[in-house]
Design a protein around this motif. Structure first.
Motif, short mmCIF file in Angstrom:
data_model
loop_
_atom_site.label_atom_id
_atom_site.label_comp_id
_atom_site.label_asym_id
_atom_site.label_seq_id
_atom_site.Cartn_x
_atom_site.Cartn_y
_atom_site.Cartn_z
N CYS A 1 47.99 26.43 -14.67
CA CYS A 1 47.00 25.94 -13.70
C CYS A 1 45.58 26.31 -14.17
CB CYS A 1 47.22 26.55 -12.31
SG CYS A 1 47.16 28.35 -12.25
N GLY A 2 44.60 25.79 -13.45
CA GLY A 2 43.21 26.10 -13.78
C GLY A 2 42.91 27.58 -13.62
N SER A 3 43.49 28.20 -12.60
CA SER A 3 43.24 29.64 -12.38
C SER A 3 43.73 30.45 -13.57
CB SER A 3 43.98 30.13 -11.12
OG SER A 3 43.57 29.38 -10.00
N GLU A 4 44.90 30.09 -14.09
CA GLU A 4 45.42 30.83 -15.25
C GLU A 4 44.50 30.63 -16.46
OE1 GLU A 4 49.50 30.09 -16.65
OE2 GLU A 4 48.95 31.13 -18.48
N GLU B 1 30.74 30.47 -8.80
CA GLU B 1 32.02 30.24 -9.48
C GLU B 1 33.19 30.25 -8.49
OE1 GLU B 1 32.36 29.61 -12.90
OE2 GLU B 1 30.20 29.46 -12.68
N HIS B 2 34.27 29.61 -8.91
CA HIS B 2 35.53 29.65 -8.16
C HIS B 2 36.05 31.10 -8.18
CE1 HIS B 2 39.88 28.90 -7.50
NE2 HIS B 2 39.47 27.84 -6.84
N PRO B 3 36.81 31.50 -7.14
CA PRO B 3 37.36 32.87 -7.16
C PRO B 3 38.16 33.20 -8.42
CG PRO B 3 37.73 31.84 -5.02
CD PRO B 3 37.10 30.79 -5.88
N ASN C 1 30.77 22.17 -9.36
CA ASN C 1 31.24 23.07 -8.30
C ASN C 1 32.23 22.38 -7.35
OD1 ASN C 1 30.66 24.20 -5.28
ND2 ASN C 1 30.74 25.82 -6.81
N ASN C 2 33.22 23.14 -6.91
CA ASN C 2 34.26 22.59 -6.06
C ASN C 2 33.82 22.33 -4.63
OD1 ASN C 2 34.32 25.48 -6.76
ND2 ASN C 2 35.70 25.68 -5.02
N GLU C 3 32.84 23.08 -4.12
CA GLU C 3 32.45 22.87 -2.71
C GLU C 3 31.31 21.88 -2.57
OE1 GLU C 3 31.83 26.35 -0.28
OE2 GLU C 3 33.32 27.43 -1.45
N SER D 1 33.33 27.40 -19.80
CA SER D 1 33.03 26.63 -18.59
C SER D 1 34.31 26.26 -17.88
CB SER D 1 32.24 25.37 -18.95
OG SER D 1 31.82 24.75 -17.76
N ASP D 2 34.31 26.48 -16.56
CA ASP D 2 35.41 26.04 -15.71
C ASP D 2 35.14 24.57 -15.38
OD1 ASP D 2 36.84 25.28 -13.45
OD2 ASP D 2 36.81 27.28 -12.56
N ALA D 3 35.92 23.69 -16.03
CA ALA D 3 35.69 22.24 -15.85
C ALA D 3 36.76 21.63 -14.95
CB ALA D 3 35.69 21.55 -17.22
N VAL D 4 37.35 22.47 -14.09
CA VAL D 4 38.47 21.98 -13.26
C VAL D 4 38.03 20.83 -12.35
CG1 VAL D 4 40.05 22.67 -11.40
CG2 VAL D 4 39.77 24.14 -13.39
N GLN D 5 36.84 20.92 -11.75
CA GLN D 5 36.39 19.83 -10.87
C GLN D 5 35.79 18.68 -11.67
OE1 GLN D 5 36.68 19.24 -7.56
NE2 GLN D 5 37.81 21.12 -7.22
N ALA D 6 35.26 18.98 -12.82
CA ALA D 6 34.58 17.95 -13.61
C ALA D 6 35.58 17.00 -14.28
CB ALA D 6 33.71 18.61 -14.68
N VAL E 1 40.76 23.42 -17.59
CA VAL E 1 41.06 22.12 -16.96
C VAL E 1 42.37 22.26 -16.18
CG1 VAL E 1 41.76 19.74 -17.53
CG2 VAL E 1 39.84 20.77 -18.75
N SER E 2 42.50 21.50 -15.08
CA SER E 2 43.74 21.53 -14.29
C SER E 2 44.14 20.10 -13.93
CB SER E 2 43.49 22.36 -13.02
OG SER E 2 44.63 22.36 -12.22
N ALA E 3 45.42 19.75 -14.13
CA ALA E 3 45.84 18.34 -14.03
C ALA E 3 45.81 17.78 -12.61
CB ALA E 3 47.25 18.20 -14.59
N HIS E 4 46.02 18.64 -11.60
CA HIS E 4 46.19 18.05 -10.26
C HIS E 4 44.88 17.55 -9.64
CE1 HIS E 4 45.02 21.45 -7.43
NE2 HIS E 4 45.14 22.14 -8.55
N LYS E 5 43.76 17.77 -10.35
CA LYS E 5 42.50 17.25 -9.83
C LYS E 5 42.23 15.84 -10.33
CE LYS E 5 41.46 21.42 -8.18
NZ LYS E 5 41.47 21.77 -6.77
N PHE E 6 43.05 15.36 -11.30
CA PHE E 6 42.80 13.99 -11.78
C PHE E 6 44.10 13.17 -11.80
CE2 PHE E 6 42.78 16.94 -15.44
CZ PHE E 6 43.77 16.42 -16.26
#
Ligand SMILES: Cc1ncc(COP(=O)(O)O)c(C=O)c1O
Length: 385
Positions: free
Chosen positions: A71-74, A102-104, A154-156, A179-184, A202-207
């Motif tokens: 996941c993105g957190s990992e 930043e995300h937690p 940013n996620n929010e 860079s945390d590009a999870v939302q991007a 990067v995290s797959a469940h956002k796209f």
């Protein structure tokens, strides 16, 4: 009304049917372990090798610079802890910089590195729109800084940071940039050369990919310390049998989202701007949170004076609208998120936050429905006619 309006795509997206199709055989007939030598194993290995190459083409990096994670957190944890461990061992420094929004997965990891492992951290403030200034970054760099981690979007509040400018500054000082590009990912270009990042999550469940799979891009020779030890999967940087179906799903989703990006972004931007305009015009004492133009195409986030954000989400849910708020309710004592706090909004405003995040299937009638119901809900909550 039977229609359900899902306006929470920043939380997660539905799996694209084509992605599901690509994954299904890997849950059934093609169940081999990619580390096995026999043909079942070879086919599984081929599936993840192909997925890695397809993703590398989008990121414009080498295939072996991609580490598959859960996941993105990992990915965020691996980047920060892995680089910190190496810096400690090689005497490369003791100080890392993260932004205040930043995300937690980044903030708590950085805080743990400080509290339990003796690293120094600087939390870089943002301006009232959530932007990180390259000039401010310059002022907090120390001789022993080894890593700067600043999120792409940013996620929010959807604010998009000037990543390549920020990365260029860290490189002038020989410091790595993550860079945390999870939302991007899915909405913004991910070309690591142009961005200038050394590491990227990067995290797959956002796209429109599956949940439970992500990746860390790590430029060759930057990351040498794993966080999860065991087998030698992922070049020895992340032990554990790879989740073949989900990895193939992530690569398929990424290819699809990139092919559709231009059209989907322009459609979402038009709808987003209509929604923003309507909300600000029809609801008094409301503000847009985040930057007006440097923002994700799908993000419309607001704060309303005198409103409890969590209560607002529940009212909207009863009206078949899925949305989210930036304040976490801690045992009846709501607190604004670190993001809203960093924008220095008044506490009354920051508790009344609302994030509406659009998706590729959001349409005119969804926006019209929101334009109708949102002012009514807020007026009712405020007790005004
Ligand atoms: C910016 C950002 N970073 C990291 C994460 C964590 O990603 P995951 O849910 O894949 O662990 C999220 C998830 O919302 C996010 O928005």
């Amino acid at each position: 009304m039977d229609k359900q309006i899902y306006m929470d795509h920043a939380a997660t997206t539905p799996v694209d049917p084509e992605v599901l199709e690509a994954m299904l055989p890997l849950f059934t007939n093609e169940y081999g372990n990619p580390s096995s030598i026999h043909r079942w194993g070879q086919r599984a290995d081929y599936a993840i090798t192909t997925a890695r190459e397809e993703i590398a083409e989008v990121l414009r990096c080498e295939a072996d610079e991609i580490i598959f994670t859960s996941c993105g957190s990992e990915s965020d944890n691996l980047a920060l802890r892995g680089i910190a461990l190496e810096a400690r061992e090689l005497g490369k420094g003791n100080h890392l910089i993260v932004s205040a929004i930043e995300h937690p997965a980044i903030l708590r990891t950085a805080q743990q590195l400080q509290n339990h492992h003796g690293f120094d951290i600087t939390i870089l403030p943002v301006d009232q729109h959530g932007l990180t200034s390259p000039r401010d970054l310059k002022t907090v760099i120390q001789p022993d800084t080894f890593l700067v981690s600043i999120m792409y979007a940013n996620n929010e509040i959807g604010v998009v940071q000037p990543i390549s400018d920020l990365a260029a500054i860290t490189h002038e000082h020989n410091i790595l940039f993550h860079s945390d590009a999870v939302q991007a990912a899915g909405q913004l270009p991910l070309d690591v050369e142009t961005l200038g990042v050394d590491l990227m999550s990067v995290s797959a469940h956002k796209f429109y990919g599956p949940k439970g799979v992500g990746l860390l891009y790590a430029k060759r020779d930057t990351l040498t310390h794993s966080q999860q030890t065991g087998g030698s999967q992922e070049n020895g940087l992340r032990a554990g049998t790879q989740n073949v179906p989900l990895i193939v799903g992530m690569a398929t989703a990424l290819k699809i989202v990139v092919a559709r990006q231009q059209n989907d972004n322009s459609k979402m931007k038009t709808l987003r701007d209509r929604l923003i305009k309507a909300v600000l015009e029809t609801i008094s004492d409301s503000i847009l949170t985040g930057h007006r133009t440097c923002r994700l195409p799908n993000n419309a986030s607001f704060a309303f004076e005198g409103i409890d954000g969590n209560e607002l989400i529940m009212h909207l849910d009863l009206l078949n609208v899925a949305a989210s708020s930036g304040s976490a309710c801690k045992t009846g004592n709501p607190e604004p998120s670190n993001v809203l706090t960093a924008l220095a909004l008044s506490p009354k405003l920051s508790l009344g936050s609302l994030r509406l995040s659009l998706g590729r299937d959001t349409n005119d009638s969804d926006i019209e429905y929101l334009q109708q119901v949102l002012p009514k809900v807020i007026n009712n909550m405020r007790g005004t006619p």
